[in-house]
Design a protein around this motif. Structure first.
Motif, PDB file in Angstrom:
ATOM      1  N   PRO A 127      24.319  17.766  18.969  1.00 44.06           N
ATOM      2  CA  PRO A 127      24.278  19.158  18.495  1.00 44.06           C
ATOM      3  C   PRO A 127      22.953  19.830  18.831  1.00 44.06           C
ATOM      4  O   PRO A 127      21.929  19.167  19.046  1.00 44.06           O
ATOM      5  CB  PRO A 127      24.442  19.014  16.985  1.00 44.06           C
ATOM      6  CG  PRO A 127      23.895  17.662  16.680  1.00 44.06           C
ATOM      7  CD  PRO A 127      24.249  16.803  17.862  1.00 44.06           C
ATOM      8  N   ILE A 157      33.046  22.920   7.252  1.00 43.74           N
ATOM      9  CA  ILE A 157      32.399  22.666   8.536  1.00 43.74           C
ATOM     10  C   ILE A 157      30.893  22.548   8.301  1.00 43.74           C
ATOM     11  O   ILE A 157      30.201  23.536   8.042  1.00 43.74           O
ATOM     12  CB  ILE A 157      32.699  23.779   9.551  1.00 43.74           C
ATOM     13  CG1 ILE A 157      34.213  23.895   9.773  1.00 43.74           C
ATOM     14  CG2 ILE A 157      31.989  23.504  10.878  1.00 43.74           C
ATOM     15  CD1 ILE A 157      34.614  25.020  10.709  1.00 43.74           C
ATOM     16  N   VAL A 158      30.379  21.332   8.364  1.00 45.70           N
ATOM     17  CA  VAL A 158      28.956  21.077   8.146  1.00 45.70           C
ATOM     18  C   VAL A 158      28.161  21.345   9.414  1.00 45.70           C
ATOM     19  O   VAL A 158      27.057  21.879   9.378  1.00 45.70           O
ATOM     20  CB  VAL A 158      28.747  19.624   7.666  1.00 45.70           C
ATOM     21  CG1 VAL A 158      27.266  19.307   7.516  1.00 45.70           C
ATOM     22  CG2 VAL A 158      29.477  19.400   6.343  1.00 45.70           C
ATOM     23  N   ASP A 159      28.707  20.961  10.548  1.00 43.44           N
ATOM     24  CA  ASP A 159      28.065  21.192  11.849  1.00 43.44           C
ATOM     25  C   ASP A 159      29.162  21.511  12.855  1.00 43.44           C
ATOM     26  O   ASP A 159      30.083  20.711  13.048  1.00 43.44           O
ATOM     27  CB  ASP A 159      27.262  19.967  12.285  1.00 43.44           C
ATOM     28  CG  ASP A 159      26.283  20.263  13.423  1.00 43.44           C
ATOM     29  OD1 ASP A 159      26.628  21.100  14.287  1.00 43.44           O
ATOM     30  OD2 ASP A 159      25.196  19.671  13.444  1.00 43.44           O
ATOM     31  N   ALA A 160      29.078  22.685  13.481  1.00 44.56           N
ATOM     32  CA  ALA A 160      30.108  23.097  14.441  1.00 44.56           C
ATOM     33  C   ALA A 160      29.988  22.375  15.775  1.00 44.56           C
ATOM     34  O   ALA A 160      30.876  22.470  16.617  1.00 44.56           O
ATOM     35  CB  ALA A 160      30.042  24.607  14.667  1.00 44.56           C
ATOM     36  N   CYS A 207      32.846  23.564  18.448  1.00 42.35           N
ATOM     37  CA  CYS A 207      33.611  23.756  17.212  1.00 42.35           C
ATOM     38  C   CYS A 207      35.107  23.550  17.464  1.00 42.35           C
ATOM     39  O   CYS A 207      35.940  24.303  16.962  1.00 42.35           O
ATOM     40  CB  CYS A 207      33.366  25.136  16.598  1.00 42.35           C
ATOM     41  SG  CYS A 207      33.838  25.236  14.845  1.00 42.35           S
ATOM     42  N   GLU A 265      30.236  27.195  11.268  1.00 40.25           N
ATOM     43  CA  GLU A 265      29.501  26.335  10.351  1.00 40.25           C
ATOM     44  C   GLU A 265      29.371  26.982   8.973  1.00 40.25           C
ATOM     45  O   GLU A 265      29.018  28.137   8.847  1.00 40.25           O
ATOM     46  CB  GLU A 265      28.129  26.041  10.939  1.00 40.25           C
ATOM     47  CG  GLU A 265      27.304  25.029  10.168  1.00 40.25           C
ATOM     48  CD  GLU A 265      26.041  24.646  10.906  1.00 40.25           C
ATOM     49  OE1 GLU A 265      24.966  24.688  10.284  1.00 40.25           O
ATOM     50  OE2 GLU A 265      26.128  24.326  12.117  1.00 40.25           O
ATOM     51  N   GLY A 266      29.698  26.233   7.943  1.00 42.38           N
ATOM     52  CA  GLY A 266      29.636  26.746   6.578  1.00 42.38           C
ATOM     53  C   GLY A 266      30.973  27.194   6.027  1.00 42.38           C
ATOM     54  O   GLY A 266      31.138  27.316   4.810  1.00 42.38           O
ATOM     55  N   GLU A 325      30.079  17.542  16.073  1.00 36.27           N
ATOM     56  CA  GLU A 325      30.918  18.116  15.024  1.00 36.27           C
ATOM     57  C   GLU A 325      30.936  17.231  13.779  1.00 36.27           C
ATOM     58  O   GLU A 325      31.119  16.019  13.864  1.00 36.27           O
ATOM     59  CB  GLU A 325      32.344  18.316  15.550  1.00 36.27           C
ATOM     60  CG  GLU A 325      32.433  19.369  16.634  1.00 36.27           C
ATOM     61  CD  GLU A 325      33.795  19.440  17.286  1.00 36.27           C
ATOM     62  OE1 GLU A 325      34.012  20.376  18.085  1.00 36.27           O
ATOM     63  OE2 GLU A 325      34.639  18.565  17.020  1.00 36.27           O
ATOM     64  N   VAL A 328      32.305  17.421   9.514  1.00 33.40           N
ATOM     65  CA  VAL A 328      32.990  18.143   8.436  1.00 33.40           C
ATOM     66  C   VAL A 328      32.940  17.318   7.161  1.00 33.40           C
ATOM     67  O   VAL A 328      32.861  16.087   7.204  1.00 33.40           O
ATOM     68  CB  VAL A 328      34.454  18.471   8.794  1.00 33.40           C
ATOM     69  CG1 VAL A 328      34.549  19.327  10.037  1.00 33.40           C
ATOM     70  CG2 VAL A 328      35.266  17.183   8.966  1.00 33.40           C
TER      71      VAL A 328
END
Length: 418
Positions: A120, A249-252, A256, A305-306, A407, A409
């Motif tokens: 990422p 979604i913690v990190d896209a 994504c 994200e978020g 990614e 989640v």
């Protein structure tokens, strides 16, 4: 007299050796301002600034970390390892025998100015770590690994020069600033033990190219083509007792390519939910719904994200899933949105009038005998839409698909029942 001259020559030789060693163990940097443990870019953004640590990584000191204090104009910060006398006007990873993880694009540069997708992207406050597995040094090779915020991103085997590999940081735009910790520690064994204690692997009947850490799912596949889909499928299908689940979604990651939906138990492991028969899914990257087909239809907004995506089933009142005969009566509850954006009215049961308003299921499902239900999707607590589908034998299993590097989640399989 000759002995005296020989003695002075010996002293001069020892002095020269000390001088060489002093130069060898001096930190080197260009277009950088160093203030304690802080490094900041001082160039004009046309030229690279580079810092090289005074000592190489070793068995006693095999890891270091960099905390991004400011990404500046472009965030072109690189963290990696280089030979002793690396050219300071090049980013780490660009020249042979060097390797680096670049924050601005998440790519790995391994002795080449053309990078490969690796992990990422990194932003302000993120910690980028780099280390070597000392027990892997063999025939001039070692394994270099990189971390983001304490979690391993990936590793690669690289050649090691005789003098070793030196920690290096590169920058290339105004305002970039990092804090360097050359004495940082990263204990992989301790991290693994924590994962074992907190793991929720029992919740999942299938994990393919996805790693579980507590309620966190992380994609660990190659992410090169559509054949590299990572999939997690819950052990239990949705039922009238537990009819809804959510994913944050913690990190896209890079693209994504995250999909949330339902699939039959024997669904292909390398297919995104929604792509093949017996599945339906809402895809975050394009906001489309896929229902047993590789071609999606516009459905809702894209998710980033978020965002919290949810999926559930509106069961008819008289619905009984295989094996559910002995389940107690369950009082309908409300789906509680997580971000204070209003509330979703409970849709566990639908009357006939509402069913008549919904669209017909796709032709493929119509060919199969089965009970029809209404699947619904949410985004941040708001209902996005519904789709009538046929339940496959055995029921619909919560399924999450991912397909690009980085990614992550967080999954809540029981947001209603707690």
């Amino acid at each position: 007299m000759d002995d005296i001259n020989l003695h002075y020559r010996f002293l001069n030789w020892r002095r020269r050796i000390r001088d060489v060693r002093a130069v060898r163990f001096q930190e080197r940097y260009k277009r950088m301002l160093k203030n304690g443990d802080t490094l900041s870019y001082q160039g004009n953004s046309d030229e690279v600034g580079c810092y090289v640590a005074p000592r190489p990584l070793s068995k006693g000191n095999c890891y270091f970390e960099v905390t991004i204090m400011d990404t500046g104009v472009r965030g072109t910060i690189a963290v990696g390892l280089v030979p002793q006398f690396y050219k300071l006007d090049h980013q780490p990873g660009w020249l042979p025998q060097s390797i680096a993880y670049h924050a601005d694009d998440g790519k790995l540069y391994n002795g080449n100015p053309v990078g490969q997708q690796f992990g990422p992207k990194c932003n302000r406050s993120d910690r980028i770590g780099c280390g070597i597995y000392c027990d892997t040094i063999e025939a001039g090779l070692t394994t270099v690994f990189f971390t983001k915020n304490g979690k391993e991103v990936g590793s690669v085997v690289v050649p090691v020069a005789a003098e070793g590999l030196f920690p290096a940081i590169g920058m290339h735009s105004l305002g970039e600033e990092v804090r360097l910790d050359l004495q940082a520690e990263w204990d992989m064994e301790e991290d693994d033990s924590v994962m074992m204690v907190d793991s929720h692997e029992d919740d999942w009947g299938r994990l393919y190219d996805i790693r579980v850490t507590g309620t966190l799912l992380q994609y660990v596949g190659k992410g090169k083509s559509i054949l590299d889909v990572g999939q997690a499928q819950a052990r239990q299908p949705l039922s009238t007792r537990c009819h809804y689940f959510e994913v944050e979604i913690v990190d896209a990651g890079e693209k994504c390519y995250i999909a949330l939906g339902l699939a039959r138990r024997d669904y292909p492991k390398n297919r995104h939910p929604g792509w093949s028969r017996g599945s339906v899914a809402y895809h975050a990257d394009d906001g489309k719904i896929f229902h047993g087909s590789g071609v999606g239809e516009p459905f809702g907004p894209r998710c980033i994200e978020g965002d919290i995506m949810g999926c559930g089933i509106m069961f008819p009142r008289d619905y009984i899933l295989d094996g559910e005969d002995d389940i107690d009566e369950w009082d309908p509850l409300e789906v509680l949105p997580r971000q204070g954006e209003g509330r979703i009215q409970n849709v566990l049961y639908l009357n006939d009038e509402e069913l008549e308003e919904e669209e017909e299921g796709d032709e493929l499902d119509q060919e199969h005998d089965g009970r029809k239900v209404m699947v619904f999707f949410t985004r941040n607590g708001k209902l996005m839409g519904r789709r009538e589908v046929v339940v496959p034998p055995g029921g619909f299993y919560p399924t999450v698909g991912m397909l690009s590097s980085g990614e992550k989640v967080k999954v809540d399989l029981h947001p209603l029942s707690g």
